[in-house]
Design an enzyme around this catalytic site. Structure first.
Site, PDB file in Angstrom:
ATOM      1  N   SER A 120      52.720 -43.129  16.348  1.00 26.76           N
ATOM      2  CA  SER A 120      52.384 -44.154  15.351  1.00 26.76           C
ATOM      3  C   SER A 120      50.999 -44.736  15.633  1.00 26.76           C
ATOM      4  O   SER A 120      50.597 -44.859  16.790  1.00 26.76           O
ATOM      5  CB  SER A 120      53.431 -45.267  15.426  1.00 26.76           C
ATOM      6  N   GLN A 169      49.510 -40.401  13.483  1.00 28.82           N
ATOM      7  CA  GLN A 169      49.652 -41.064  12.177  1.00 28.82           C
ATOM      8  C   GLN A 169      48.580 -42.135  12.018  1.00 28.82           C
ATOM      9  O   GLN A 169      48.341 -42.929  12.923  1.00 28.82           O
ATOM     10  CB  GLN A 169      51.051 -41.688  12.069  1.00 28.82           C
ATOM     11  N   THR A 172      49.919 -42.077   6.391  1.00 32.46           N
ATOM     12  CA  THR A 172      51.021 -42.824   5.771  1.00 32.46           C
ATOM     13  C   THR A 172      50.463 -43.637   4.607  1.00 32.46           C
ATOM     14  O   THR A 172      49.507 -44.402   4.773  1.00 32.46           O
ATOM     15  CB  THR A 172      51.702 -43.738   6.813  1.00 32.46           C
ATOM     16  N   ARG A 176      60.461 -58.033   5.508  1.00 37.59           N
ATOM     17  CA  ARG A 176      61.670 -57.746   6.300  1.00 37.59           C
ATOM     18  C   ARG A 176      62.345 -59.046   6.686  1.00 37.59           C
ATOM     19  O   ARG A 176      61.881 -59.760   7.576  1.00 37.59           O
ATOM     20  CB  ARG A 176      61.289 -56.908   7.505  1.00 37.59           C
ATOM     21  N   HIS A 222      59.805 -44.890   4.104  1.00 37.69           N
ATOM     22  CA  HIS A 222      59.533 -45.664   5.315  1.00 37.69           C
ATOM     23  C   HIS A 222      60.839 -46.247   5.890  1.00 37.69           C
ATOM     24  O   HIS A 222      60.882 -47.356   6.398  1.00 37.69           O
ATOM     25  CB  HIS A 222      58.551 -46.798   4.992  1.00 37.69           C
ATOM     26  N   ARG A 226      61.950 -49.778   4.733  1.00 36.98           N
ATOM     27  CA  ARG A 226      61.297 -50.963   5.319  1.00 36.98           C
ATOM     28  C   ARG A 226      60.175 -51.507   4.443  1.00 36.98           C
ATOM     29  O   ARG A 226      59.588 -52.530   4.752  1.00 36.98           O
ATOM     30  CB  ARG A 226      60.717 -50.601   6.692  1.00 36.98           C
TER      31      ARG A 226
HETATM   32  C1  LIG Z   1      60.618 -49.839  14.116  1.00 30.99           C
HETATM   33  C2  LIG Z   1      59.973 -48.877  13.174  1.00 30.99           C
HETATM   34  C3  LIG Z   1      58.596 -48.751  13.165  1.00 30.99           C
HETATM   35  C4  LIG Z   1      57.974 -47.873  12.287  1.00 30.99           C
HETATM   36  N1  LIG Z   1      56.609 -47.718  12.338  1.00 30.99           N
HETATM   37  C5  LIG Z   1      56.014 -46.791  11.544  1.00 30.99           C
HETATM   38  C6  LIG Z   1      54.628 -46.554  11.651  1.00 30.99           C
HETATM   39  O1  LIG Z   1      53.942 -47.150  12.475  1.00 30.99           O
HETATM   40  N2  LIG Z   1      54.082 -45.636  10.815  1.00 30.99           N
HETATM   41  C7  LIG Z   1      54.822 -44.929   9.917  1.00 30.99           C
HETATM   42  O2  LIG Z   1      54.279 -44.103   9.178  1.00 30.99           O
HETATM   43  N3  LIG Z   1      56.146 -45.126   9.813  1.00 30.99           N
HETATM   44  C8  LIG Z   1      56.757 -46.031  10.604  1.00 30.99           C
HETATM   45  N4  LIG Z   1      58.098 -46.213  10.513  1.00 30.99           N
HETATM   46  C9  LIG Z   1      58.897 -45.403   9.558  1.00 30.99           C
HETATM   47  C10 LIG Z   1      59.383 -44.120  10.215  1.00 30.99           C
HETATM   48  O3  LIG Z   1      58.324 -43.244  10.507  1.00 30.99           O
HETATM   49  C11 LIG Z   1      60.344 -43.356   9.307  1.00 30.99           C
HETATM   50  O4  LIG Z   1      59.740 -43.150   8.051  1.00 30.99           O
HETATM   51  C12 LIG Z   1      61.683 -44.041   9.106  1.00 30.99           C
HETATM   52  O5  LIG Z   1      62.078 -44.761  10.244  1.00 30.99           O
HETATM   53  C13 LIG Z   1      62.705 -42.965   8.780  1.00 30.99           C
HETATM   54  O6  LIG Z   1      63.929 -43.484   8.586  1.00 30.99           O
HETATM   55  P1  LIG Z   1      65.091 -43.517   9.715  1.00 30.99           P
HETATM   56  O7  LIG Z   1      64.727 -44.631  10.639  1.00 30.99           O
HETATM   57  O8  LIG Z   1      66.289 -43.807   8.889  1.00 30.99           O
HETATM   58  O9  LIG Z   1      65.138 -42.177  10.405  1.00 30.99           O
HETATM   59  C14 LIG Z   1      58.752 -47.106  11.378  1.00 30.99           C
HETATM   60  C15 LIG Z   1      60.146 -47.228  11.400  1.00 30.99           C
HETATM   61  C16 LIG Z   1      60.755 -48.104  12.276  1.00 30.99           C
HETATM   62  C17 LIG Z   1      62.255 -48.181  12.279  1.00 30.99           C
END
Ligand SMILES: Cc1cc2nc3c(=O)[nH]c(=O)nc-3n(C[C@H](O)[C@H](O)[C@H](O)COP(=O)(O)O)c2cc1C
Length: 387
Positions: free
Chosen positions: A113, A134, A162, A171, A282, A285
Protein backbone atom coordinates in the site's frame (compact mmCIF):
# COMPACT_ATOMS: atom_id res chain seq x y z
CA UNK A 1 0.51 -18.65 18.52
CA UNK A 2 1.77 -22.24 18.41
CA UNK A 3 1.37 -23.70 14.86
CA UNK A 4 -0.78 -26.60 16.09
CA UNK A 5 -3.09 -24.25 17.98
CA UNK A 6 -3.27 -22.01 14.92
CA UNK A 7 -4.41 -24.94 12.78
CA UNK A 8 -6.92 -26.15 15.35
CA UNK A 9 -8.48 -22.84 16.31
CA UNK A 10 -8.08 -20.77 13.15
CA UNK A 11 -9.47 -23.36 10.77
CA UNK A 12 -11.20 -20.90 8.40
CA UNK A 13 -10.95 -17.26 7.40
CA UNK A 14 -14.04 -16.55 9.54
CA UNK A 15 -12.40 -18.26 12.52
CA UNK A 16 -9.31 -16.10 11.95
CA UNK A 17 -11.46 -12.99 12.01
CA UNK A 18 -12.99 -14.09 15.32
CA UNK A 19 -9.54 -14.65 16.82
CA UNK A 20 -8.26 -11.33 15.50
CA UNK A 21 -11.23 -9.63 17.16
CA UNK A 22 -10.16 -11.12 20.50
CA UNK A 23 -6.53 -10.15 19.96
CA UNK A 24 -6.78 -6.57 18.73
CA UNK A 25 -7.91 -3.42 20.54
CA UNK A 26 -11.51 -2.82 19.41
CA UNK A 27 -10.68 0.42 17.61
CA UNK A 28 -7.96 -1.27 15.52
CA UNK A 29 -10.09 -4.32 14.77
CA UNK A 30 -12.88 -1.99 13.58
CA UNK A 31 -10.49 0.15 11.54
CA UNK A 32 -9.82 -2.92 9.40
CA UNK A 33 -13.18 -4.64 9.64
CA UNK A 34 -15.46 -1.67 9.05
CA UNK A 35 -16.82 -0.07 5.92
CA UNK A 36 -18.29 3.27 4.89
CA UNK A 37 -21.55 4.69 6.32
CA UNK A 38 -24.24 1.96 6.62
CA UNK A 39 -21.82 -0.71 5.40
CA UNK A 40 -24.27 -1.81 2.69
CA UNK A 41 -21.53 -2.33 0.13
CA UNK A 42 -19.36 -4.08 2.71
CA UNK A 43 -22.17 -6.57 3.42
CA UNK A 44 -23.03 -6.95 -0.25
CA UNK A 45 -19.49 -8.03 -1.07
CA UNK A 46 -19.86 -11.21 0.95
CA UNK A 47 -23.59 -11.76 0.42
CA UNK A 48 -23.29 -11.62 -3.37
CA UNK A 49 -21.21 -14.80 -3.28
CA UNK A 50 -24.19 -16.55 -1.63
CA UNK A 51 -26.28 -15.90 -4.74
CA UNK A 52 -23.92 -17.93 -6.91
CA UNK A 53 -23.91 -21.73 -6.78
CA UNK A 54 -21.27 -24.15 -7.99
CA UNK A 55 -22.29 -26.86 -10.45
CA UNK A 56 -20.06 -29.92 -10.04
CA UNK A 57 -19.18 -32.62 -12.57
CA UNK A 58 -17.41 -35.15 -10.34
CA UNK A 59 -16.90 -37.75 -13.11
CA UNK A 60 -14.41 -35.38 -14.68
CA UNK A 61 -12.23 -35.76 -11.57
CA UNK A 62 -8.46 -35.66 -11.12
CA UNK A 63 -6.29 -37.20 -8.42
CA UNK A 64 -4.37 -33.94 -8.20
CA UNK A 65 -5.43 -30.42 -9.02
CA UNK A 66 -3.25 -27.67 -10.46
CA UNK A 67 -3.93 -24.28 -8.83
CA UNK A 68 -1.19 -22.39 -10.66
CA UNK A 69 -1.47 -19.62 -13.22
CA UNK A 70 0.70 -17.17 -15.13
CA UNK A 71 0.09 -13.49 -14.52
CA UNK A 72 2.14 -10.78 -16.24
CA UNK A 73 4.77 -13.37 -17.14
CA UNK A 74 5.18 -14.68 -13.56
CA UNK A 75 4.08 -18.09 -12.40
CA UNK A 76 1.88 -17.99 -9.28
CA UNK A 77 1.10 -21.15 -7.36
CA UNK A 78 -2.42 -20.05 -6.38
CA UNK A 79 -4.93 -17.47 -7.62
CA UNK A 80 -4.99 -15.46 -4.37
CA UNK A 81 -2.89 -12.31 -4.07
CA UNK A 82 -2.32 -10.09 -1.05
CA UNK A 83 -4.00 -6.74 -1.74
CA UNK A 84 -2.74 -3.34 -0.55
CA UNK A 85 -3.77 -2.38 2.98
CA UNK A 86 -2.46 0.74 4.67
CA UNK A 87 -0.89 0.57 8.13
CA UNK A 88 -0.42 -3.21 8.14
CA UNK A 89 2.43 -2.50 10.57
CA UNK A 90 -0.20 -1.60 13.17
CA UNK A 91 -1.31 -5.23 13.32
CA UNK A 92 2.09 -6.85 13.88
CA UNK A 93 5.61 -5.41 14.11
CA UNK A 94 7.01 -5.02 10.61
CA UNK A 95 3.65 -6.29 9.33
CA UNK A 96 4.19 -5.44 5.68
CA UNK A 97 7.42 -7.39 5.39
CA UNK A 98 5.94 -10.34 7.30
CA UNK A 99 2.99 -10.50 4.88
CA UNK A 100 5.21 -10.08 1.82
CA UNK A 101 7.48 -12.91 2.94
CA UNK A 102 4.46 -15.14 3.56
CA UNK A 103 3.11 -14.36 0.07
CA UNK A 104 6.47 -15.16 -1.54
CA UNK A 105 6.74 -18.43 0.40
CA UNK A 106 3.25 -19.37 -0.81
CA UNK A 107 4.27 -18.57 -4.39
CA UNK A 108 2.01 -15.59 -4.87
CA UNK A 109 2.22 -11.81 -5.33
CA UNK A 110 2.14 -9.09 -2.67
CA UNK A 111 0.93 -5.55 -3.27
CA UNK A 112 2.33 -2.87 -0.97
CA UNK A 113 0.00 0.00 0.00
CA UNK A 114 1.00 3.63 -0.50
CA UNK A 115 0.23 3.93 3.23
CA UNK A 116 2.57 1.21 4.46
CA UNK A 117 4.50 1.72 7.67
CA UNK A 118 7.74 0.50 6.09
CA UNK A 119 9.11 2.21 3.01
CA UNK A 120 8.76 0.61 -0.39
CA UNK A 121 12.56 0.29 -0.49
CA UNK A 122 12.62 -1.56 2.86
CA UNK A 123 9.94 -3.93 1.59
CA UNK A 124 11.94 -4.59 -1.56
CA UNK A 125 15.01 -5.40 0.52
CA UNK A 126 13.28 -8.46 1.98
CA UNK A 127 13.34 -9.83 -1.58
CA UNK A 128 9.68 -10.91 -1.74
CA UNK A 129 8.57 -11.33 -5.33
CA UNK A 130 6.45 -10.78 -7.33
CA UNK A 131 5.79 -7.47 -5.59
CA UNK A 132 3.53 -4.68 -6.76
CA UNK A 133 3.37 -1.08 -5.57
CA UNK A 134 0.08 0.81 -5.14
CA UNK A 135 -0.07 4.56 -5.77
CA UNK A 136 -2.60 7.38 -6.18
CA UNK A 137 -2.83 10.38 -8.47
CA UNK A 138 -1.76 13.24 -6.22
CA UNK A 139 -2.46 16.97 -6.53
CA UNK A 140 1.28 17.22 -6.74
CA UNK A 141 1.68 15.08 -9.88
CA UNK A 142 5.42 15.10 -9.29
CA UNK A 143 4.87 13.07 -6.14
CA UNK A 144 3.00 10.36 -8.10
CA UNK A 145 5.89 10.31 -10.53
CA UNK A 146 8.41 10.22 -7.67
CA UNK A 147 6.76 7.18 -6.03
CA UNK A 148 6.52 5.46 -9.40
CA UNK A 149 10.18 6.05 -10.14
CA UNK A 150 11.13 4.82 -6.67
CA UNK A 151 9.10 1.64 -7.27
CA UNK A 152 10.86 1.07 -10.60
CA UNK A 153 14.26 1.60 -9.02
CA UNK A 154 13.40 -0.82 -6.19
CA UNK A 155 12.51 -3.53 -8.72
CA UNK A 156 8.75 -3.73 -8.28
CA UNK A 157 7.08 -6.04 -10.81
CA UNK A 158 3.80 -4.13 -11.15
CA UNK A 159 2.22 -0.77 -10.38
CA UNK A 160 -1.36 -0.52 -9.11
CA UNK A 161 -3.14 2.81 -9.48
CA UNK A 162 -6.06 2.95 -7.06
CA UNK A 163 -8.80 5.21 -8.44
CA UNK A 164 -11.56 4.92 -5.82
CA UNK A 165 -9.88 6.72 -2.93
CA UNK A 166 -9.58 10.30 -4.13
CA UNK A 167 -11.76 11.33 -1.17
CA UNK A 168 -11.63 9.35 2.03
CA UNK A 169 -14.75 7.25 2.71
CA UNK A 170 -16.92 8.07 5.70
CA UNK A 171 -16.12 5.24 8.10
CA UNK A 172 -18.47 5.61 11.00
CA UNK A 173 -17.02 2.85 13.17
CA UNK A 174 -13.84 4.94 13.30
CA UNK A 175 -15.89 7.99 14.29
CA UNK A 176 -17.65 6.04 17.04
CA UNK A 177 -14.38 4.63 18.33
CA UNK A 178 -12.55 7.93 18.09
CA UNK A 179 -10.04 6.18 15.82
CA UNK A 180 -8.16 8.60 13.65
CA UNK A 181 -5.09 8.52 11.49
CA UNK A 182 -2.86 9.24 13.27
CA UNK A 183 -4.29 7.13 16.12
CA UNK A 184 -5.24 9.59 18.86
CA UNK A 185 -5.94 7.58 21.91
CA UNK A 186 -8.71 8.79 24.16
CA UNK A 187 -9.36 7.10 27.51
CA UNK A 188 -11.74 4.50 26.03
CA UNK A 189 -9.35 3.53 23.24
CA UNK A 190 -6.48 3.40 25.70
CA UNK A 191 -8.47 1.19 28.05
CA UNK A 192 -9.28 -1.01 25.04
CA UNK A 193 -5.58 -1.41 24.39
CA UNK A 194 -4.63 -2.22 27.95
CA UNK A 195 -6.99 -5.19 28.07
CA UNK A 196 -5.36 -6.54 24.91
CA UNK A 197 -2.07 -7.05 26.73
CA UNK A 198 -0.32 -9.41 24.24
CA UNK A 199 -0.89 -6.96 21.36
CA UNK A 200 0.27 -4.03 23.49
CA UNK A 201 3.37 -5.91 24.64
CA UNK A 202 4.22 -6.87 21.08
CA UNK A 203 3.64 -3.39 19.73
CA UNK A 204 4.84 -1.21 22.60
CA UNK A 205 8.11 -0.26 20.92
CA UNK A 206 6.59 -0.13 17.45
CA UNK A 207 3.78 2.29 18.24
CA UNK A 208 6.16 5.23 18.46
CA UNK A 209 7.55 4.32 15.05
CA UNK A 210 4.22 3.91 13.25
CA UNK A 211 4.20 6.29 10.31
CA UNK A 212 3.49 6.44 6.58
CA UNK A 213 6.98 5.42 5.54
CA UNK A 214 6.73 6.35 1.87
CA UNK A 215 5.83 9.95 2.63
CA UNK A 216 8.75 10.73 4.93
CA UNK A 217 11.10 13.09 3.13
CA UNK A 218 14.82 13.08 3.89
CA UNK A 219 15.49 15.51 6.72
CA UNK A 220 11.77 15.86 7.57
CA UNK A 221 10.12 14.68 10.77
CA UNK A 222 8.48 11.29 10.38
CA UNK A 223 5.58 12.39 12.59
CA UNK A 224 2.49 10.51 11.44
CA UNK A 225 0.22 13.45 12.29
CA UNK A 226 1.74 15.88 9.83
CA UNK A 227 2.16 13.12 7.25
CA UNK A 228 -1.51 12.08 7.47
CA UNK A 229 -2.53 15.69 6.90
CA UNK A 230 -0.21 16.01 3.95
CA UNK A 231 -1.38 12.71 2.52
CA UNK A 232 -5.07 13.58 2.44
CA UNK A 233 -4.37 17.06 1.11
CA UNK A 234 -2.36 15.41 -1.65
CA UNK A 235 -5.30 13.34 -2.96
CA UNK A 236 -6.92 14.82 -6.04
CA UNK A 237 -10.60 14.09 -6.85
CA UNK A 238 -10.21 15.86 -10.19
CA UNK A 239 -7.93 13.22 -11.70
CA UNK A 240 -8.68 12.17 -15.25
CA UNK A 241 -7.66 9.83 -18.06
CA UNK A 242 -4.92 12.31 -18.95
CA UNK A 243 -3.25 11.40 -15.64
CA UNK A 244 -3.60 7.71 -16.39
CA UNK A 245 -1.96 8.31 -19.77
CA UNK A 246 0.88 10.18 -18.08
CA UNK A 247 1.46 7.35 -15.61
CA UNK A 248 1.45 4.90 -18.51
CA UNK A 249 4.33 6.87 -20.04
CA UNK A 250 6.33 6.89 -16.79
CA UNK A 251 5.85 3.23 -15.74
CA UNK A 252 7.13 0.65 -18.20
CA UNK A 253 6.00 -2.54 -16.44
CA UNK A 254 2.53 -3.98 -15.85
CA UNK A 255 0.14 -1.19 -14.84
CA UNK A 256 -3.17 -2.10 -13.16
CA UNK A 257 -6.16 0.09 -12.32
CA UNK A 258 -7.80 -0.79 -9.00
CA UNK A 259 -11.33 0.31 -8.16
CA UNK A 260 -13.07 -0.23 -11.48
CA UNK A 261 -16.75 -1.23 -11.34
CA UNK A 262 -18.16 0.29 -14.54
CA UNK A 263 -17.69 -1.72 -17.76
CA UNK A 264 -17.24 1.44 -19.85
CA UNK A 265 -14.40 2.57 -17.58
CA UNK A 266 -12.77 -0.85 -17.92
CA UNK A 267 -12.93 -0.58 -21.70
CA UNK A 268 -11.42 2.93 -21.68
CA UNK A 269 -8.67 1.70 -19.36
CA UNK A 270 -7.67 -0.96 -21.87
CA UNK A 271 -7.74 1.66 -24.64
CA UNK A 272 -5.25 3.67 -22.53
CA UNK A 273 -2.79 0.79 -22.51
CA UNK A 274 -3.54 -0.48 -19.01
CA UNK A 275 -2.29 -4.05 -18.48
CA UNK A 276 -4.76 -5.24 -15.85
CA UNK A 277 -8.03 -4.33 -14.15
CA UNK A 278 -8.89 -4.88 -10.50
CA UNK A 279 -12.65 -4.88 -10.04
CA UNK A 280 -13.06 -3.51 -6.53
CA UNK A 281 -15.12 -1.26 -4.30
CA UNK A 282 -12.24 -0.93 -1.82
CA UNK A 283 -13.77 -3.56 0.43
CA UNK A 284 -16.86 -1.37 0.97
CA UNK A 285 -14.76 1.33 2.62
CA UNK A 286 -15.37 4.12 0.12
CA UNK A 287 -18.66 4.61 -1.76
CA UNK A 288 -21.42 3.01 0.29
CA UNK A 289 -24.09 1.97 -2.19
CA UNK A 290 -21.66 0.66 -4.79
CA UNK A 291 -22.41 -2.85 -6.05
CA UNK A 292 -20.68 -5.94 -4.76
CA UNK A 293 -17.41 -6.42 -6.63
CA UNK A 294 -18.35 -9.96 -7.70
CA UNK A 295 -21.64 -8.64 -9.09
CA UNK A 296 -19.81 -6.02 -11.16
CA UNK A 297 -17.28 -8.54 -12.47
CA UNK A 298 -19.13 -10.19 -15.40
CA UNK A 299 -19.89 -6.93 -17.23
CA UNK A 300 -16.29 -5.79 -16.82
CA UNK A 301 -15.00 -9.12 -18.11
CA UNK A 302 -17.27 -8.78 -21.12
CA UNK A 303 -16.17 -5.20 -21.82
CA UNK A 304 -12.49 -6.13 -21.57
CA UNK A 305 -13.02 -9.07 -23.92
CA UNK A 306 -9.92 -10.98 -22.86
CA UNK A 307 -7.52 -8.19 -23.88
CA UNK A 308 -6.01 -7.88 -20.36
CA UNK A 309 -6.33 -9.89 -17.12
CA UNK A 310 -9.20 -8.94 -14.82
CA UNK A 311 -8.77 -9.45 -11.07
CA UNK A 312 -11.34 -8.91 -8.33
CA UNK A 313 -11.40 -8.25 -4.59
CA UNK A 314 -13.97 -7.73 -1.86
CA UNK A 315 -15.52 -10.32 0.43
CA UNK A 316 -13.49 -13.31 -0.79
CA UNK A 317 -13.59 -15.47 2.34
CA UNK A 318 -13.64 -19.03 1.02
CA UNK A 319 -11.82 -21.05 -1.59
CA UNK A 320 -15.24 -21.53 -3.20
CA UNK A 321 -15.52 -17.72 -3.58
CA UNK A 322 -12.27 -17.76 -5.54
CA UNK A 323 -13.65 -20.54 -7.75
CA UNK A 324 -16.80 -18.47 -8.41
CA UNK A 325 -14.76 -15.39 -9.33
CA UNK A 326 -12.57 -17.37 -11.71
CA UNK A 327 -15.61 -19.06 -13.27
CA UNK A 328 -16.98 -15.56 -13.94
CA UNK A 329 -13.81 -14.64 -15.80
CA UNK A 330 -11.36 -13.27 -13.20
CA UNK A 331 -7.76 -14.49 -13.38
CA UNK A 332 -7.20 -14.17 -9.64
CA UNK A 333 -8.60 -12.61 -6.44
CA UNK A 334 -6.99 -10.24 -3.98
CA UNK A 335 -7.64 -10.39 -0.26
CA UNK A 336 -7.42 -7.39 2.07
CA UNK A 337 -8.75 -7.94 5.58
CA UNK A 338 -7.95 -11.69 5.80
CA UNK A 339 -4.20 -10.99 5.64
CA UNK A 340 -4.57 -8.40 8.42
CA UNK A 341 -6.36 -10.97 10.58
CA UNK A 342 -3.52 -13.40 9.86
CA UNK A 343 -0.98 -10.76 10.86
CA UNK A 344 -2.87 -9.88 14.04
CA UNK A 345 -2.89 -13.49 15.19
CA UNK A 346 0.57 -14.72 14.31
CA UNK A 347 2.49 -12.31 12.05
CA UNK A 348 4.15 -14.02 9.09
CA UNK A 349 2.96 -17.48 10.19
CA UNK A 350 -0.59 -16.12 10.38
CA UNK A 351 -0.52 -14.82 6.79
CA UNK A 352 1.01 -18.11 5.62
CA UNK A 353 -1.82 -19.87 7.42
CA UNK A 354 -4.48 -17.71 5.73
CA UNK A 355 -3.01 -18.43 2.31
CA UNK A 356 -2.87 -22.10 3.18
CA UNK A 357 -6.57 -22.08 4.11
CA UNK A 358 -7.42 -20.59 0.68
CA UNK A 359 -5.16 -23.11 -1.06
CA UNK A 360 -6.71 -26.10 0.70
CA UNK A 361 -10.26 -24.84 0.19
CA UNK A 362 -9.71 -24.10 -3.51
CA UNK A 363 -8.12 -27.51 -4.01
CA UNK A 364 -10.93 -29.32 -2.21
CA UNK A 365 -13.65 -27.44 -4.10
CA UNK A 366 -11.91 -28.18 -7.43
CA UNK A 367 -11.69 -31.85 -6.47
CA UNK A 368 -15.38 -31.98 -5.58
CA UNK A 369 -16.30 -30.19 -8.80
CA UNK A 370 -14.24 -32.34 -11.12
CA UNK A 371 -11.93 -29.49 -12.13
CA UNK A 372 -8.28 -30.29 -12.83
CA UNK A 373 -6.84 -26.84 -13.50
CA UNK A 374 -7.96 -23.22 -13.33
CA UNK A 375 -8.40 -22.95 -17.11
CA UNK A 376 -11.31 -25.37 -16.87
CA UNK A 377 -13.33 -22.87 -14.84
CA UNK A 378 -16.03 -21.04 -16.77
CA UNK A 379 -19.68 -19.99 -16.53
CA UNK A 380 -20.76 -23.60 -17.13
CA UNK A 381 -19.40 -24.39 -13.63
CA UNK A 382 -21.99 -22.08 -12.06
CA UNK A 383 -25.68 -21.97 -11.30
CA UNK A 384 -27.83 -19.61 -9.30
CA UNK A 385 -29.36 -16.19 -9.34
CA UNK A 386 -26.09 -14.30 -9.60
CA UNK A 387 -25.16 -15.86 -12.93
C1 LIG B 1 -7.39 -1.58 6.67
C2 LIG B 1 -7.46 -1.49 5.18
C3 LIG B 1 -6.61 -0.62 4.52
C4 LIG B 1 -6.66 -0.50 3.14
N1 LIG B 1 -5.77 0.33 2.49
C5 LIG B 1 -5.76 0.37 1.14
C6 LIG B 1 -4.79 1.14 0.46
O1 LIG B 1 -3.93 1.76 1.07
N2 LIG B 1 -4.85 1.17 -0.90
C7 LIG B 1 -5.77 0.46 -1.61
O2 LIG B 1 -5.78 0.52 -2.84
N3 LIG B 1 -6.69 -0.29 -0.98
C8 LIG B 1 -6.70 -0.36 0.36
N4 LIG B 1 -7.62 -1.14 0.99
C9 LIG B 1 -8.59 -1.94 0.20
C10 LIG B 1 -8.02 -3.31 -0.12
O3 LIG B 1 -6.93 -3.25 -1.00
C11 LIG B 1 -9.07 -4.21 -0.78
O4 LIG B 1 -9.60 -3.55 -1.91
C12 LIG B 1 -10.20 -4.62 0.13
O5 LIG B 1 -9.78 -4.76 1.46
C13 LIG B 1 -10.76 -5.94 -0.39
O6 LIG B 1 -11.77 -6.38 0.37
P1 LIG B 1 -11.62 -7.51 1.53
O7 LIG B 1 -11.01 -6.80 2.69
O8 LIG B 1 -13.03 -7.89 1.75
O9 LIG B 1 -10.75 -8.63 1.01
C14 LIG B 1 -7.60 -1.27 2.39
C15 LIG B 1 -8.44 -2.16 3.07
C16 LIG B 1 -8.38 -2.27 4.44
C17 LIG B 1 -9.29 -3.25 5.12
Amino acid sequence: MHPERLKRQAYSVAAMRARARRTLPAAIFDFADGGAEDERTLRRNEEAFDEIALLPRPLNGAAERDLSLTLFGKRLSLPVIIGPTGLAGLFWPDGERCAARAAAAAGTAYCLSHGSVCTLEALAQCGASPRWMQVFIYRDRDFTRELTERAAKAGYDGLVLTIDNQLTGNRERDLRNGFTIPPRLGPAALAGMVIKAPWLLRMRRELRRITFGNYVRPGEAADIGSLAGRMSSLLDPSMSWKDVGELRRVWQGPLLLKGILHPAEAKTAVDHGIDGIIVSNHGGRQLDGAPAAIAALPAVVEAVGGRVPVLVDGGVRRGADVIKALALGAQACLVGRPQLWGLAIAGEAGVSHVLDIYRREIDRAMGLMGIKCLDELGPDCLAGRGV
